[in-house]
Write a protein that holds these residues in place. Structure first.
Motif, short mmCIF file in Angstrom:
data_model
loop_
_atom_site.label_atom_id
_atom_site.label_comp_id
_atom_site.label_asym_id
_atom_site.label_seq_id
_atom_site.Cartn_x
_atom_site.Cartn_y
_atom_site.Cartn_z
N ALA A 723 0.83 -1.21 0.00
CA ALA A 723 0.00 0.00 0.00
C ALA A 723 0.86 1.25 0.00
O ALA A 723 0.54 2.25 -0.66
N ARG A 724 1.98 1.19 0.73
CA ARG A 724 2.90 2.33 0.75
C ARG A 724 3.48 2.60 -0.64
O ARG A 724 3.66 3.74 -1.05
N ARG A 725 3.70 1.54 -1.41
CA ARG A 725 4.26 1.71 -2.75
C ARG A 725 3.22 2.14 -3.76
O ARG A 725 3.54 2.82 -4.74
N ARG A 726 1.93 1.78 -3.56
CA ARG A 726 0.89 2.06 -4.54
C ARG A 726 0.03 3.23 -4.08
O ARG A 726 -1.19 3.16 -4.02
N ARG A 727 0.68 4.34 -3.69
CA ARG A 727 -0.06 5.46 -3.12
C ARG A 727 -0.36 6.56 -4.13
O ARG A 727 -0.85 7.62 -3.76
N SER A 728 -0.05 6.35 -5.39
CA SER A 728 -0.30 7.40 -6.38
C SER A 728 -1.79 7.54 -6.63
O SER A 728 -2.59 6.65 -6.34
N LEU A 729 -2.16 8.68 -7.21
CA LEU A 729 -3.57 8.94 -7.47
C LEU A 729 -4.14 7.94 -8.48
O LEU A 729 -5.29 7.52 -8.36
N ARG A 730 -3.34 7.55 -9.44
CA ARG A 730 -3.82 6.61 -10.45
C ARG A 730 -4.03 5.21 -9.87
O ARG A 730 -4.85 4.45 -10.36
N ARG A 732 -5.04 4.56 -6.79
CA ARG A 732 -5.73 4.71 -5.52
C ARG A 732 -6.50 3.44 -5.15
O ARG A 732 -6.48 2.99 -4.00
N LYS A 733 -7.18 2.84 -6.11
CA LYS A 733 -7.95 1.63 -5.81
C LYS A 733 -7.03 0.50 -5.35
O LYS A 733 -7.37 -0.25 -4.41
N ALA A 734 -5.87 0.38 -6.00
CA ALA A 734 -4.92 -0.66 -5.58
C ALA A 734 -4.41 -0.39 -4.17
O ALA A 734 -4.26 -1.31 -3.35
N CYS A 735 -4.16 0.88 -3.86
CA CYS A 735 -3.69 1.25 -2.52
C CYS A 735 -4.75 0.90 -1.48
O CYS A 735 -4.45 0.33 -0.42
N VAL A 736 -6.01 1.22 -1.79
CA VAL A 736 -7.10 0.89 -0.87
C VAL A 736 -7.20 -0.63 -0.70
O VAL A 736 -7.40 -1.14 0.42
N ALA A 737 -7.03 -1.35 -1.80
CA ALA A 737 -7.13 -2.81 -1.73
C ALA A 737 -6.03 -3.39 -0.85
O ALA A 737 -6.28 -4.30 -0.03
N TRP A 738 -4.80 -2.89 -1.01
CA TRP A 738 -3.71 -3.41 -0.19
C TRP A 738 -3.90 -3.05 1.28
O TRP A 738 -3.61 -3.88 2.17
N GLN A 739 -4.39 -1.84 1.55
CA GLN A 739 -4.66 -1.48 2.95
C GLN A 739 -5.77 -2.37 3.53
O GLN A 739 -5.69 -2.79 4.70
N THR A 740 -6.77 -2.64 2.73
CA THR A 740 -7.82 -3.55 3.18
C THR A 740 -7.26 -4.93 3.44
O THR A 740 -7.62 -5.61 4.41
N GLY A 741 -6.34 -5.37 2.57
CA GLY A 741 -5.69 -6.66 2.78
C GLY A 741 -4.89 -6.68 4.07
O GLY A 741 -4.88 -7.70 4.79
N ALA A 742 -4.22 -5.57 4.39
CA ALA A 742 -3.48 -5.50 5.66
C ALA A 742 -4.43 -5.61 6.84
O ALA A 742 -4.13 -6.29 7.83
N ALA A 743 -5.60 -4.96 6.73
CA ALA A 743 -6.58 -5.05 7.81
C ALA A 743 -7.10 -6.48 7.96
O ALA A 743 -7.27 -6.99 9.08
N ILE A 744 -7.32 -7.16 6.84
CA ILE A 744 -7.79 -8.55 6.90
C ILE A 744 -6.70 -9.44 7.52
O ILE A 744 -6.99 -10.32 8.34
N GLY A 745 -5.45 -9.20 7.11
CA GLY A 745 -4.36 -9.97 7.70
C GLY A 745 -4.26 -9.74 9.20
O GLY A 745 -4.01 -10.68 9.97
N ASP A 810 -0.89 8.59 5.88
CA ASP A 810 -1.89 7.59 6.21
C ASP A 810 -1.51 6.19 5.75
O ASP A 810 -2.16 5.21 6.15
N VAL A 811 -0.48 6.06 4.93
CA VAL A 811 0.02 4.72 4.59
C VAL A 811 1.38 4.46 5.25
O VAL A 811 1.75 3.30 5.45
N ARG A 812 2.09 5.50 5.60
CA ARG A 812 3.40 5.31 6.26
C ARG A 812 3.23 4.85 7.70
O ARG A 812 3.95 3.97 8.18
#
Length: 840
Positions: A723-730, A732-745, A810-812
């Motif tokens: 999520a930290r690596r995929r924080r660009s505006l383009r 954004r959905k991937a960043c949200v998905a990885w953060q959600t994955g971290a929450a699930i983990g 918010d991702v760091r």
């Protein structure tokens, strides 16, 4: 063409931005001046309560077999006197002084986290009210302010008396930790432009080391309080010898906090002395670099001598010798500071004004306290004097001499800063002689009663003991002290009401807090000072090198002199060099700190009264309110650089690499790591010392359970890293998905750890091994749950547009949290399962 606004117009504009709400709405104030004064005044009230309790004890001990207080009442009063003075007066008073003074001394407008400071105050107040409420209801603890086990266990202290202490003190310690984070981050990041670490005011150095000591020293007590409350509430036997525990574990955890606390109290008071003394010696303090080195040395050595409180408790001889050497060694950096103060007076041109009288009293009394401290560091003498009134006398000579007299001097020195009026030298001198004479009359005879064998904590003594005349003398001295403090309070009241008006910088000081109108405005400085061109202003005395600095700042010569953006702004600098780094926009008045502290109070009261059904709701409410703090900050678009004056443009803190939020989380993790280290120490200590270890049953060596927990922690950390690596505006959905994955983990890790506690760990009430094991797994599980919340919160913030390649806090922060949680979690699992396999 419109000219620049006048100094008066700018003053009115800044006051409109920075002033507090009026009336009852002022409870939402977060300004450091208001918060600092609230700490000071509340601590003063607690000091008066502690003083009344002390007078009750002196009345009881004045004569042999006195019937003024019974044994139960005396035990409660004794316990609450020490608790109030140590936890509710000393440290909060000094933190309040630092909160009020540091931004003014450093040339900035506020602290780094205004809402955190307000939150710390409310936690302190509510924790203190829990303790005083217990006293008023006759439910105060009676096991001593150090709460030694097994006396404080449920077997010997049934009821809620001990729980009142454990809950109230823990609540108050949260306040102290918040204050330590706020002060450390502010000293490192918020200073006048051009003020490097090598030219900070000495008080800032004292408070920086003190803040670091708070972050490392307070967690052992917090952990010990949690473990003891778990033993009392759930019968987990951490300190029960019959089930593999050890009461000395409590003493170790308590004094890991308790002896560094003596220096946590002394160092800020010494910082006040080092700040005031040059003003009256008319020269900079001698040995600036030596003093800085000695401050750091005291901070380090103070953690190596906790065991000298335990030399008669049965610790190993070689350990006692190490603690004895450390106890004598700490006298060296103390002596460095003392001789630098004397050298300053000797080589200066001293003027003996009222605050100087109290400083002289401090120098005399603290030397006597230090001498008896070296005596107690010697093992043969310690064995004879331990737990006698000799120790009581030493403690008060060090703490009152080392803290109260500098505080009294500081009250007279800085009261013109608060009120704009000068103190009365006549009443101030009378108060000094009553306090100084009464103090020595009280505690000097206690050295003799201690040498004659009078123990501490006894409410009555035999008539033929030979102690009565000395105790009568001490009691007379105590009441003389009380009269002196009453006169001091009367003097302060009259000072505020009818004292003559103070001019700017009435003491002729060189420090920055006097470069403003008196009383101090809510925004401190009309412009942030630029000290880049003053390399000769060594050690925090810029006004001596530039007497007109105050007028220049009021007229707008400096940074951030334009109030036109209508927001609370100050300057953040690079840590080492003091060069301007970014613009910090601070929040205004808010009800969130009070509401969050109120929710925590409900949480702690539910624990106190065993209303466990309320605990999850209160914890959820507190977490939700704390989340609201961050949601209201940040930007949804990348900002551009802002003109901060003097031809300099800086970006706001929202896009800085090291914003205050990042620094604060790092400092909080230092305290968190201290808790983990203390818990690991407890595990190792019981394993080595307790005769009932190894335990009859270990953790079930079921490979899938620990591997599942470890895999979930690693997966959550990896997802947070992606999520930290995929924080660009383009992306954004991937960043949200990885953060959600971290929450699930994280949720999976919580589930796996819970299964281990329920299925693989023996009954925690059966043996201390199972209790400590369950505690360590709960520690990891709590961190995994917090990481789940952080990652989920970060996903929501990212989806709302608060995250971009430069706005990435918010991702760091979740990634930093998961890295720590993974490291501690894997360490715990390896330790528990490694020892389990070794025993099979």
């Amino acid at each position: 063409m419109t000219g620049a606004p006048s100094a008066l117009a700018r003053h009115r504009a800044f006051e409109r931005i920075w002033r507090n709400p009026r009336g009852w709405r002022s409870l939402a104030a977060v300004n450091h001046t208001t918060v600092g004064l609230r700490f000071i005044l509340t601590a003063l009230v607690f000091f008066l309560v502690g003083g009344v309790l002390a007078m009750m004890m002196r009345a009881q001990l004045a004569t042999a077999q006195s019937g003024f207080l019974g044994a139960e009442a005396y035990s409660q009063i004794f316990t609450m006197h020490g608790t109030v003075m140590m936890f509710l007066f000393a440290i909060p008073m000094l933190e309040g002084c630092a909160i009020y003074l540091l931004p003014k001394m450093l040339g900035t407008r506020d602290l780094a986290y205004p809402r955190l400071g307000a939150f710390a105050y409310w936690c302190y107040l509510f924790g203190g009210l829990i303790l005083l409420g217990g006293l008023a209801a006759g439910l105060a603890p009676r096991s001593g302010w150090f709460m030694y086990t097994p006396l404080s266990s449920s077997t010997y202290s049934p009821g809620v008396n001990a729980d009142v202490w454990l809950i109230g003190v823990t609540f108050s310690e949260i306040s102290a930790l918040c204050g330590g984070v706020e002060l450390a981050a502010s000293i490192l990041r918020l200073r006048a432009a051009g003020m490097p670490l090598s030219r900070m005011p000495l008080f800032a150095w004292y408070m920086l080391v003190t803040s670091a000591m708070i972050l490392v020293g307070f967690p052992p007590l917090i952990l010990g309080s949690i473990l003891l409350e778990a033993e009392r509430a759930f019968d987990w036997p951490f300190f029960d010898v019959a089930r593999g525990g050890d009461p000395l574990l409590w003493q170790h955890l308590f004094w890991m906090f308790g002896h560094p606390e003596v220096y946590i109290i002394f160092l800020p008071a010494a910082g006040l002395v080092s700040t005031m003394l040059p003003a009256f010696a008319r020269r900079p303090l001698a040995g600036y670099r030596w003093i800085v080195a000695s401050i750091a040395a005291m901070g380090i050595i103070s953690f190596a001598l906790w065991g000298h409180h335990m030399t008669t408790a049965g610790i190993a001889d070689h350990s006692a010798l190490v603690f004895s050497v450390a106890s004598m060694l700490v006298a060296l950096p103390t002596a460095v500071q003392f001789f630098c103060w004397l050298a300053t007076l000797y080589t200066g041109r001293p003027v003996f004004r009222l605050p100087m009288l109290y400083l002289a009293g401090f120098l005399a009394i603290f030397v006597l306290g230090g001498m008896t401290g070296v005596m107690l560091a010697l093992l043969p003498f310690n064995w004879q004097a331990h737990d006698t009134h000799f120790v009581v006398a030493h403690l008060h000579y060090v703490l009152i001499g080392g803290m109260i007299f500098p505080l009294l001097a500081a009250a007279y020195y800085w009261m013109p800063h608060v009120s704009g009026r000068m103190p009365s030298p006549v009443l101030g001198r009378w108060a000094f002689w009553l306090i100084f004479g009464g103090f020595n009359l009280t505690f000097l005879p206690m050295h003799l009663t201690g040498m004659l064998g009078m123990p501490r904590r006894m409410h009555a003594y035999p008539a033929d003991s030979g102690w009565e005349s000395l105790n009568v003398t001490s009691s007379i001295g105590g009441f003389l002290q009380a009269a002196g403090f009453a006169l001091f309070l009367l003097d302060l009241f009259l000072h505020v009401r009818v004292g003559r008006r103070a001019g700017r910088n009435p003491w002729g000081s060189g420090s920055l807090e006097w470069a403003m109108a008196l009383p101090a405005p809510s925004y401190n400085f009309g412009a942030i000072p630029d000290l880049t061109a003053q390399p000769e202003a060594h050690g925090g005395h810029p006004l001596w090198h530039r007497p007109g600095l105050g007028a220049d700042l009021a007229s707008g010569k400096g940074y951030l002199a334009d109030p036109g953006r209508n927001q609370r702004e100050t300057l953040a600098v690079e840590v080492r060099t003091g060069r301007p780094a970014y613009l910090l926009v601070l929040p205004g008045s808010s009800w969130l700190p009070l509401a969050s502290a109120g929710a925590l109070m409900v949480f702690f009261l539910a624990l106190l009264f065993k209303a466990y059904i309320v605990v999850p709701a209160a914890a959820t409410l507190a977490a939700g309110l704390l989340a609201c703090w961050g949601w209201r900050t940040g930007l949804r678009t990348d900002p551009s650089a802002v003109d901060v004056g003097n031809g300099l443009r800086l970006l706001p803190h929202t896009v800085a690499r090291h914003p205050p939020g990042w620094t604060g989380v790092q400092l909080m993790l230092v305290a968190d790591a201290a808790i983990f280290a203390s818990l690991s120490f407890g595990y190792a200590y019981l394993w080595v010392v307790s005769p009932l270890w190894p335990p009859p049953a270990c953790v079930a060596a079921d490979a899938p359970a620990p591997l599942s927990a470890a895999g979930a922690l690693i997966a959550a950390t990896a997802a947070a890293w992606m999520a930290r690596r995929r924080r660009s505006l383009r992306a954004r959905k991937a960043c949200v998905a990885w953060q959600t994955g971290a929450a699930i983990g994280g949720a999976a890790a919580v589930w796996a750890l819970g299964r281990i506690v329920l299925d693989a760990v023996p009954d925690p009430a059966g043996h201390a091994y199972a209790a400590v094991t369950a505690a360590m797994l709960c520690y990891v599980g709590i961190h995994a749950a917090a990481g789940t919340v952080l990652s989920g919160y970060g996903a929501l913030r990212t989806w709302a547009g608060y995250v971009s390649p430069v706005r990435c806090l918010d991702v760091r922060i979740p990634l930093l949290w998961w890295l720590y949680s993974m490291a501690t979690g894997l360490a715990v699992l390896a330790l528990l399962y490694g020892t389990a396999h070794a025993l099979r």
